[in-house]
Design a protein around this motif. Structure first.
Motif, PDB file in Angstrom:
ATOM      1  N   TYR A  55       0.844  -1.200   0.000  1.00 46.08           N
ATOM      2  CA  TYR A  55       0.000   0.000   0.000  1.00 46.08           C
ATOM      3  C   TYR A  55       0.877   1.247   0.000  1.00 46.08           C
ATOM      4  CZ  TYR A  55      -2.458   3.869   2.249  1.00 46.08           C
ATOM      5  OH  TYR A  55      -2.936   5.116   2.563  1.00 46.08           O
ATOM      6  N   LEU A  56       0.610   2.162  -0.944  1.00 45.54           N
ATOM      7  CA  LEU A  56       1.391   3.393  -1.080  1.00 45.54           C
ATOM      8  C   LEU A  56       0.520   4.611  -0.762  1.00 45.54           C
ATOM      9  CD1 LEU A  56       3.320   2.660  -4.419  1.00 45.54           C
ATOM     10  CD2 LEU A  56       3.959   2.060  -2.065  1.00 45.54           C
ATOM     11  N   HIS A  57       0.962   5.416   0.186  1.00 48.59           N
ATOM     12  CA  HIS A  57       0.210   6.602   0.597  1.00 48.59           C
ATOM     13  C   HIS A  57       0.417   7.763  -0.371  1.00 48.59           C
ATOM     14  CE1 HIS A  57       3.753   8.891   1.892  1.00 48.59           C
ATOM     15  NE2 HIS A  57       4.211   7.787   2.469  1.00 48.59           N
ATOM     16  N   GLY A  58      -0.358   8.826  -0.173  1.00 54.35           N
ATOM     17  CA  GLY A  58      -0.224  10.039  -0.965  1.00 54.35           C
ATOM     18  C   GLY A  58       0.695  11.048  -0.302  1.00 54.35           C
ATOM     19  N   ALA A  59       0.904  12.192  -0.975  1.00 49.94           N
ATOM     20  CA  ALA A  59       1.838  13.201  -0.481  1.00 49.94           C
ATOM     21  C   ALA A  59       1.404  13.793   0.856  1.00 49.94           C
ATOM     22  CB  ALA A  59       1.986  14.315  -1.522  1.00 49.94           C
ATOM     23  N   ASP A  60       0.109  13.741   1.158  1.00 51.67           N
ATOM     24  CA  ASP A  60      -0.369  14.320   2.417  1.00 51.67           C
ATOM     25  C   ASP A  60       0.064  13.516   3.636  1.00 51.67           C
ATOM     26  OD1 ASP A  60      -1.981  12.140   1.873  1.00 51.67           O
ATOM     27  OD2 ASP A  60      -3.873  13.158   2.308  1.00 51.67           O
ATOM     28  N   ALA A  61       0.554  12.297   3.428  1.00 53.13           N
ATOM     29  CA  ALA A  61       0.987  11.451   4.545  1.00 53.13           C
ATOM     30  C   ALA A  61       2.505  11.319   4.613  1.00 53.13           C
ATOM     31  CB  ALA A  61       0.353  10.067   4.437  1.00 53.13           C
ATOM     32  N   ALA A  62       3.224  12.134   3.835  1.00 55.95           N
ATOM     33  CA  ALA A  62       4.683  12.098   3.879  1.00 55.95           C
ATOM     34  C   ALA A  62       5.175  12.567   5.243  1.00 55.95           C
ATOM     35  CB  ALA A  62       5.265  12.981   2.775  1.00 55.95           C
ATOM     36  N   GLY A  63       6.274  11.997   5.693  1.00 56.92           N
ATOM     37  CA  GLY A  63       6.827  12.397   6.979  1.00 56.92           C
ATOM     38  C   GLY A  63       7.786  11.352   7.504  1.00 56.92           C
ATOM     39  N   ASP A  64       8.171  11.511   8.763  1.00 61.18           N
ATOM     40  CA  ASP A  64       9.098  10.565   9.371  1.00 61.18           C
ATOM     41  C   ASP A  64       8.547   9.978  10.668  1.00 61.18           C
ATOM     42  OD1 ASP A  64       9.220  12.728  11.052  1.00 61.18           O
ATOM     43  OD2 ASP A  64      11.349  13.153  10.729  1.00 61.18           O
ATOM     44  N   ASP A  65       7.220  10.068  10.852  1.00 67.76           N
ATOM     45  CA  ASP A  65       6.621   9.592  12.098  1.00 67.76           C
ATOM     46  C   ASP A  65       6.206   8.128  12.042  1.00 67.76           C
ATOM     47  OD1 ASP A  65       4.487   9.798  10.361  1.00 67.76           O
ATOM     48  OD2 ASP A  65       3.229  11.001  11.695  1.00 67.76           O
ATOM     49  N   ASN A  66       6.181   7.546  10.842  1.00 66.54           N
ATOM     50  CA  ASN A  66       5.731   6.162  10.648  1.00 66.54           C
ATOM     51  C   ASN A  66       4.308   5.967  11.170  1.00 66.54           C
ATOM     52  OD1 ASN A  66       6.177   3.668   9.532  1.00 66.54           O
ATOM     53  ND2 ASN A  66       7.628   2.954  11.080  1.00 66.54           N
ATOM     54  N   GLU A  67       3.508   7.010  11.046  1.00 66.45           N
ATOM     55  CA  GLU A  67       2.125   6.981  11.513  1.00 66.45           C
ATOM     56  C   GLU A  67       1.143   7.434  10.432  1.00 66.45           C
ATOM     57  OE1 GLU A  67       0.923   6.056  14.436  1.00 66.45           O
ATOM     58  OE2 GLU A  67       2.708   5.871  15.690  1.00 66.45           O
ATOM     59  N   LEU A  68       1.476   8.539   9.776  1.00 63.11           N
ATOM     60  CA  LEU A  68       0.515   9.188   8.886  1.00 63.11           C
ATOM     61  C   LEU A  68       0.067   8.316   7.725  1.00 63.11           C
ATOM     62  CD1 LEU A  68       1.813  12.881   8.638  1.00 63.11           C
ATOM     63  CD2 LEU A  68      -0.337  12.089   9.646  1.00 63.11           C
ATOM     64  N   GLN A  69       0.925   7.410   7.257  1.00 64.09           N
ATOM     65  CA  GLN A  69       0.527   6.597   6.111  1.00 64.09           C
ATOM     66  C   GLN A  69      -0.716   5.762   6.412  1.00 64.09           C
ATOM     67  OE1 GLN A  69       3.206   5.919   8.079  1.00 64.09           O
ATOM     68  NE2 GLN A  69       4.152   3.944   7.569  1.00 64.09           N
ATOM     69  N   LEU A  70      -0.974   5.505   7.706  1.00 64.13           N
ATOM     70  CA  LEU A  70      -2.182   4.778   8.106  1.00 64.13           C
ATOM     71  C   LEU A  70      -3.218   5.682   8.757  1.00 64.13           C
ATOM     72  CD1 LEU A  70      -0.647   1.523   9.649  1.00 64.13           C
ATOM     73  CD2 LEU A  70      -1.575   1.836   7.350  1.00 64.13           C
ATOM     74  N   SER A  71      -2.769   6.656   9.532  1.00 66.45           N
ATOM     75  CA  SER A  71      -3.698   7.465  10.326  1.00 66.45           C
ATOM     76  C   SER A  71      -4.333   8.612   9.543  1.00 66.45           C
ATOM     77  CB  SER A  71      -2.982   8.034  11.558  1.00 66.45           C
ATOM     78  OG  SER A  71      -1.951   8.930  11.176  1.00 66.45           O
ATOM     79  N   MET A  72      -3.785   8.941   8.367  1.00 67.92           N
ATOM     80  CA  MET A  72      -4.286  10.093   7.613  1.00 67.92           C
ATOM     81  C   MET A  72      -5.675   9.841   7.036  1.00 67.92           C
ATOM     82  SD  MET A  72      -3.090  13.105   6.902  1.00 67.92           S
ATOM     83  CE  MET A  72      -3.588  14.524   5.955  1.00 67.92           C
ATOM     84  N   HIS A  73      -5.904   8.609   6.557  1.00 68.74           N
ATOM     85  CA  HIS A  73      -7.183   8.252   5.932  1.00 68.74           C
ATOM     86  C   HIS A  73      -7.532   6.802   6.263  1.00 68.74           C
ATOM     87  CE1 HIS A  73      -6.738  11.924   3.589  1.00 68.74           C
ATOM     88  NE2 HIS A  73      -5.590  11.494   3.118  1.00 68.74           N
ATOM     89  N   ASP A  74      -8.769   6.442   6.025  1.00 68.39           N
ATOM     90  CA  ASP A  74      -9.210   5.068   6.268  1.00 68.39           C
ATOM     91  C   ASP A  74      -8.745   4.090   5.188  1.00 68.39           C
ATOM     92  OD1 ASP A  74     -10.534   5.888   8.549  1.00 68.39           O
ATOM     93  OD2 ASP A  74     -12.460   6.139   7.532  1.00 68.39           O
ATOM     94  N   ILE A  75      -8.317   4.599   4.045  1.00 67.78           N
ATOM     95  CA  ILE A  75      -7.975   3.712   2.931  1.00 67.78           C
ATOM     96  C   ILE A  75      -6.791   2.800   3.271  1.00 67.78           C
ATOM     97  CG2 ILE A  75      -6.472   5.460   1.846  1.00 67.78           C
ATOM     98  CD1 ILE A  75      -8.735   2.909   0.008  1.00 67.78           C
ATOM     99  N   GLY A  76      -5.894   3.251   4.148  1.00 59.47           N
ATOM    100  CA  GLY A  76      -4.732   2.439   4.489  1.00 59.47           C
ATOM    101  C   GLY A  76      -5.030   1.301   5.445  1.00 59.47           C
TER     102      GLY A  76
END
Length: 273
Positions: A55-76
């Protein structure tokens, strides 16, 4: 610098934090670079082989927290929802790239491939004929890029509001591909055709389907009409992943998981390392 989000941007639903907690958290290191990623391991399958999903996230979940790729939206976290009751048991890899980066950058892309290959090597219960990929926005762009780069590697792919350049565009014919886009998406457009030439410089989902849909029997394209995302979900037209993560739209996921490669000979060398 955090991305400035457009109006009516999608937000995660209630309970997403509990779904995120089902994923482990790791950092993958190789050749002097590192890649944050989350991973999900399904319950033991009693000897049955399990699919692997990237699963590949979008630019809005970029970062270094290892959280946003899942917590940003329900799609992950969609595939581990409790109300799906294990309908799609699978391993899941959810990597995260840093700010000012993207999936096509060589150091990111190479780490991705190595992570997938090593995960398969380390888990003999992964079905090498059922490796899937999906992503939204920049992750949809990344999905199209990766299936062009390794044609026939994935059993199927789902690109949500993605686009791609003309490089190796014909390789899209070699992977079953489902695309979703809103017609009024202005962030990543469904079509990049110009009035002057009638040809796209880049290929949105509609452009890809217009060019290849007739000859690719395993290419599907769903386009939501103007106003659909706002009327039905109250979100920006770019957020078409909201429709994909709606339980009323399981046909997309049923299709994705129904695909299976017929020949896995190319994998024989991987597990011998």
């Amino acid at each position: 610098m955090k991305m400035l989000l457009p109006p009516n941007w999608d937000k995660p639903g209630k309970g997403n934090d509990k779904l995120c907690a089902k994923f482990g958290k790791k950092v993958y290191y190789k050749t002097g670079f590192s890649l944050n990623y989350r991973y999900y391991e399904p319950p033991a399958g009693n000897g049955k082989l399990m699919p692997l999903v990237l699963y590949l996230h979008g630019a809005d979940a970029a970062g270094d927290d290892n959280e946003l790729q899942l917590s940003m939206h329900d799609i992950g976290t969609f595939l581990v929802r409790d109300d799906l009751a294990g309908r799609y048991p699978c391993y899941i890899l959810a990597p995260q790239y840093g700010e000012m980066k993207h999936w096509a950058m060589p150091e990111i892309k190479d780490l991705l491939w190595d992570l997938v290959d090593d995960t398969i090597k380390d888990h003999p219960d992964i079905d090498v004929n059922r490796v899937y990929i999906y992503g939204y926005s920049a992750g949809g762009v990344g999905t199209l890029r990766l299936i062009k780069e390794r044609p026939g590697f994935f059993a199927s792919a789902l690109s949500i509001c993605g686009a791609t350049g003309s490089w190796n565009i014909e390789n899209l014919l070699k992977t079953p591909l489902y695309m979703v886009h809103a017609a009024d998406d202005t962030i990543v457009k469904a079509t990049y055709r110009t009035k002057e030439t009638g040809l796209p410089g880049n290929y949105g989902s509609a452009d890809i389907y217009d060019r290849f849909g007739g000859e690719h029997k395993d290419m599907i394209y769903d386009e939501y009409p103007p106003g659909f995302m706002k009327e039905h979900f109250g979100v920006n037209p770019h957020c078409s992943w909201v429709a994909v993560s709606d339980l009323r739209n399981l046909k997309i996921w049923e299709w994705l998981f129904s695909q299976k490669l017929k020949d896995s000979d190319r994998w024989l060398g991987i597990r011998q390392h």
